[in-house]
Enzyme design. Sequence first.
Site, mmCIF file in Angstrom:
data_model
loop_
_atom_site.group_PDB
_atom_site.id
_atom_site.type_symbol
_atom_site.label_atom_id
_atom_site.label_comp_id
_atom_site.label_asym_id
_atom_site.label_seq_id
_atom_site.Cartn_x
_atom_site.Cartn_y
_atom_site.Cartn_z
ATOM 1 N N GLY A 73 81.060 45.176 -0.866
ATOM 2 C CA GLY A 73 81.127 46.590 -1.241
ATOM 3 C C GLY A 73 81.135 47.529 -0.051
ATOM 4 O O GLY A 73 81.987 48.414 0.056
ATOM 5 N N ALA A 74 80.198 47.328 0.864
ATOM 6 C CA ALA A 74 80.063 48.250 1.983
ATOM 7 C C ALA A 74 79.069 47.678 2.981
ATOM 8 O O ALA A 74 78.425 46.664 2.697
ATOM 9 C CB ALA A 74 79.564 49.607 1.500
ATOM 10 N N MET A 75 78.952 48.348 4.146
ATOM 11 C CA MET A 75 78.069 47.830 5.192
ATOM 12 C C MET A 75 77.379 48.981 5.902
ATOM 13 O O MET A 75 78.012 49.961 6.281
ATOM 14 C CB MET A 75 78.907 46.982 6.164
ATOM 15 C CG MET A 75 78.139 46.431 7.320
ATOM 16 S SD MET A 75 76.833 45.279 6.773
ATOM 17 C CE MET A 75 75.614 45.542 8.040
ATOM 18 N N GLU A 76 76.080 48.792 6.115
ATOM 19 C CA GLU A 76 75.218 49.879 6.582
ATOM 20 C C GLU A 76 75.132 50.021 8.094
ATOM 21 O O GLU A 76 74.113 50.493 8.607
ATOM 22 C CB GLU A 76 73.809 49.662 6.011
ATOM 23 C CG GLU A 76 73.029 48.456 6.601
ATOM 24 C CD GLU A 76 73.131 47.176 5.791
ATOM 25 O OE1 GLU A 76 74.101 47.015 5.036
ATOM 26 O OE2 GLU A 76 72.224 46.328 5.923
ATOM 27 N N ASN A 77 76.174 49.664 8.858
ATOM 28 C CA ASN A 77 76.122 49.777 10.327
ATOM 29 C C ASN A 77 75.522 51.118 10.747
ATOM 30 O O ASN A 77 75.816 52.152 10.168
ATOM 31 C CB ASN A 77 77.539 49.696 10.893
ATOM 32 C CG ASN A 77 78.356 48.623 10.228
ATOM 33 O OD1 ASN A 77 78.032 47.466 10.313
ATOM 34 N ND2 ASN A 77 79.404 49.023 9.515
ATOM 35 N N GLU B 228 73.755 52.282 0.960
ATOM 36 C CA GLU B 228 74.018 52.095 2.397
ATOM 37 C C GLU B 228 73.264 53.145 3.205
ATOM 38 O O GLU B 228 72.728 52.860 4.266
ATOM 39 C CB GLU B 228 75.524 52.149 2.697
ATOM 40 C CG GLU B 228 76.377 51.159 1.914
ATOM 41 C CD GLU B 228 75.876 49.729 1.913
ATOM 42 O OE1 GLU B 228 75.242 49.307 2.891
ATOM 43 O OE2 GLU B 228 76.099 49.019 0.901
ATOM 44 N N HIS C 75 69.640 52.260 3.604
ATOM 45 C CA HIS C 75 69.405 51.181 4.566
ATOM 46 C C HIS C 75 69.024 51.738 5.942
ATOM 47 O O HIS C 75 68.441 51.015 6.755
ATOM 48 C CB HIS C 75 70.663 50.323 4.741
ATOM 49 C CG HIS C 75 70.720 49.109 3.854
ATOM 50 N ND1 HIS C 75 69.659 48.260 3.684
ATOM 51 C CD2 HIS C 75 71.731 48.584 3.110
ATOM 52 C CE1 HIS C 75 70.017 47.269 2.868
ATOM 53 N NE2 HIS C 75 71.264 47.447 2.509
ATOM 54 N N GLU D 90 67.232 44.105 1.370
ATOM 55 C CA GLU D 90 68.147 44.260 0.231
ATOM 56 C C GLU D 90 67.417 44.563 -1.081
ATOM 57 O O GLU D 90 67.788 45.485 -1.792
ATOM 58 C CB GLU D 90 69.059 43.031 0.098
ATOM 59 C CG GLU D 90 70.015 42.828 1.280
ATOM 60 C CD GLU D 90 70.901 44.043 1.567
ATOM 61 O OE1 GLU D 90 70.954 44.968 0.732
ATOM 62 O OE2 GLU D 90 71.541 44.063 2.637
HETATM 63 N N1 B3K Z 1 74.275 44.486 3.981
HETATM 64 C C1 B3K Z 1 75.595 44.422 3.424
HETATM 65 C C2 B3K Z 1 75.967 43.063 2.913
HETATM 66 C C3 B3K Z 1 76.471 42.137 3.954
HETATM 67 C C4 B3K Z 1 76.984 40.857 3.334
HETATM 68 C C5 B3K Z 1 77.311 39.860 4.352
HETATM 69 N N2 B3K Z 1 77.913 38.673 3.781
HETATM 70 C C6 B3K Z 1 75.800 45.432 2.354
HETATM 71 C C7 B3K Z 1 74.598 45.826 1.608
HETATM 72 O O1 B3K Z 1 73.934 45.064 0.953
HETATM 73 O O2 B3K Z 1 74.243 46.961 1.695
HETATM 74 ZN ZN ZN Z 2 72.203 46.379 1.045
#
Ligand code: B3K
Ligand code: ZN
Length: 881
Positions: free
Chosen positions: A268-272, A305, A308, A327
Amino acid sequence: MRFESAQLIKLEDYKETPYTIKNVSLVFKLHAEATEVISSLTLSPRAGSDAGAPLELDGDELTLVSLKLNGAVLDEAAYSASADKLVVTSPPAEEFELEVVTRLNPTANTQLMGLYLSQGIYCTQCEAEGFRRITYYYDRPDVLSVFTTRIEADKSTSPILLGNGNPQETGDIEGTDRHFAVWHDPHPKPAYLFALVGGDLTCISEKYTTASGKPVDLNIYVEKGNENRAGWSMDSLIRSMRWDEKVFGREYDLDVFNIVAVSAFNMGAMENKGLNIFNDKYILADSDTATDTDYEGIETVVAHEYFHNWTGNRITCREWFQLCLKEGLTVFRDQEFSSDERSRSVKRIADVIRLKSRQFPEDQGPLSHPVRPTEYKEINNFYTATVYDKGAELVRMIKTILGADGFRKGMDLYFERHDGDASTIEDFIKCFEEANSADLSHFSLWYHQSGTPQLKANGCYDEAAKTFTLELEQTTPPTPPTPGQNEKTSFFIPIRFGLVGPNGDDLEFSKVEGADVKGDLLCLTQAKQTLVFHGIGARPVPSLLREFSAPVKLESTLSREDQIFLMRHDSDPFNRWQSAQVLMTEMLIEMTNSNVPAGKEAFIEALGHMAEDDTLDHAFRGFVLPLPTEQGIALEIGKDVDTDAIGSARDTLAMEIGLALYDSFKRIYESLEMPPIFSPDALSAGKRMFKLRCLSYMAASGKQEGAELTKAHFDAADNMTDLMGALIILVTQSHAGAEDALKSFENRHQGTALAMDKWLHTAARTPSETPIAALRTLTEHPAFSWDNPNRIYSLIGGFLSGNTRGFHAADGSGYDYLAEITLLLDKTNPQVASRMVKSFGTWKNMNAERKVKAEAALKRILSSDQQLSTDVKEIVERCLS
Ligand code: B3K
Ligand code: ZN
């Protein structure tokens, strides 16, 4: 790609690294097929570690170009480098600089992990272990460093260059048609939070001022032409930021917050840090292409996100076993946000539906694992419903047990004590214990023991003694694949309850024996407990597990009349919904076994009563109406499942309800006026959903008019929710207008990938005598592509989850097809392949005829000549265990 020989990683083997990395300075020279990455690391031996220990850095499919130590090229005898490891044999005993140069091919990166090109946009995905596909590094969450990133690229194709943290410098590279940007992130972070983006993007922007007065620039970057579809995401982001300040006292901590939407993304998305990268499905929305569910999903994922930033980024995980620390907690936070923004009871029902449909099957089959597992082969396989959704339930239980104030105190202490740390679940729990002088040791078992407990309840009223005796018993079935967990210990189960009196009000009681009861909360701590409530003036109907206060399966011995009574009168809306679900499920199971259920008419009457009850909000009534899914019924049956029999029983009951309540549904459908202009707000969305659910029953009734009204609804639809809602009814119920409707949808939306995903998803659900042939034809459709995860999740995922009779066809063709495409996908994108193959997770519940076919298909994957990824191999082996 990592192949099947991968090691078993164990929590008990956790050890700190012998070196720390204070600073990381990265230079990316972006080129589509040959990107150079210069990584300069400031390393120091960790105090207390073995002096002179080798420095072993992770890699994955890497090509080393050069290596320098303190500015000098390192002698080849002093190190060894392979695609997946760099070892410097005897590093200096003092702080030293290591410069590692690698070369990558972003165009060839079909795994979408590390640095890749998506529609001409360079982007990265590093969680969980993607950074090692960029450069050799300690690619693990407990190594925190300050990152500075310089990105160089062509000005024409990549005018926008983004990194983590704050922008520092930009400029042209003299004598070339290239330019650069430097980004600095002052917050030490693990490599999985690293990100960069380069491309020809446009953005929408807003200014935000935090509660303490700090200005923040907010930007959402999208492909050109999509800027009009990002407004809802921006609105969701601003509301999330405000909410986190108000509810958790958390402010944003950089000068900018950037979001980028890309079209090829595994999840879905990534919290960089400061640079969230999103699957465009969770950013782009307008009324013509997104449903109400999409709008809600976007709001949730944007919030998730963003949240996070504190739960995940400022406080991260010590190792990946602790994944639920970020998570589960962050899902809990996004659920609370949506509850506050929308209707709390409706949101709770939606979350429980999700938990029961995704996590319960996982926990009752061979893929069961604890919320905090103790071993894995491929960490990407553990981004599961158990870690996320059950993880969130555990946080919710802590709040239930300690109360809202106690919960907030624990969270405040967690943020204060662990800011900047890589933490563990034990650290987290300790904060709640210390802040509340509480003992959560028994409760903590929820993190370590897998399986869904079954809770049996039996009540008995003694009119003469004015007592009500409630027997509660918990058992957790063994989950054999979970190491050492064949014998289960009793959980600490918080149960919200009420004793509902004849007029629907909860009865008072003078005292209780047999358990710790505070107000409406009782805590079950043993395998079996008998509670005696005194001073009960009339025979009560016990309403247990209100608000779904614990993730258990409740087996009640309530009579059908009592269950209908709760459905009509319980003061807890969740349990009204739950009672309706229990009744529907019981009756459907009886019908699957060719029996005629008792009390069906009374139930249908009660359902009609609820549908007509104007004191209830539309969304709630919309949630009460539908029958459990075929998958849900299969899970309840649990063994010897015949999906065809379930499907027929469900069709029959839908028809009977539709026919019996036709006039009610029609009256409701016609009386609910929608405002002339589309708005995705919760009230309007609830009304639209309720109307569609009435329509679905009318269409299922067998009356020609119901089908015609559905087709008319489709033809008149001026928004995606109504269009899709009607299309799904026409297609899944095989009405005459289905084909025309699919054609008309296609004409209207061809060329808009996210809209055509919905078309693929719906088409995949078409009932068919030859479902696999139909599915193969759909894979030839121009809207489908094996290269983009969204297309695969829509079509193949739509089939696996939404065409139960097709996937579980008794001839095994669905299983064979899944084996075939698992092998196909595994060649290019193991994460997507592994996600698909998880659909085998419930195969052991099937009847003998199907089981044989499923097992053979799973074994065929294992015995294939093709080298399997660790991802797929681990899932297939666990399925067969
Ligand atoms: N932290 C990412 C998920 C990464 C999955 C890697 N296979 C998105 C989330 O849960 O917010
Ligand atoms: Zn997450």
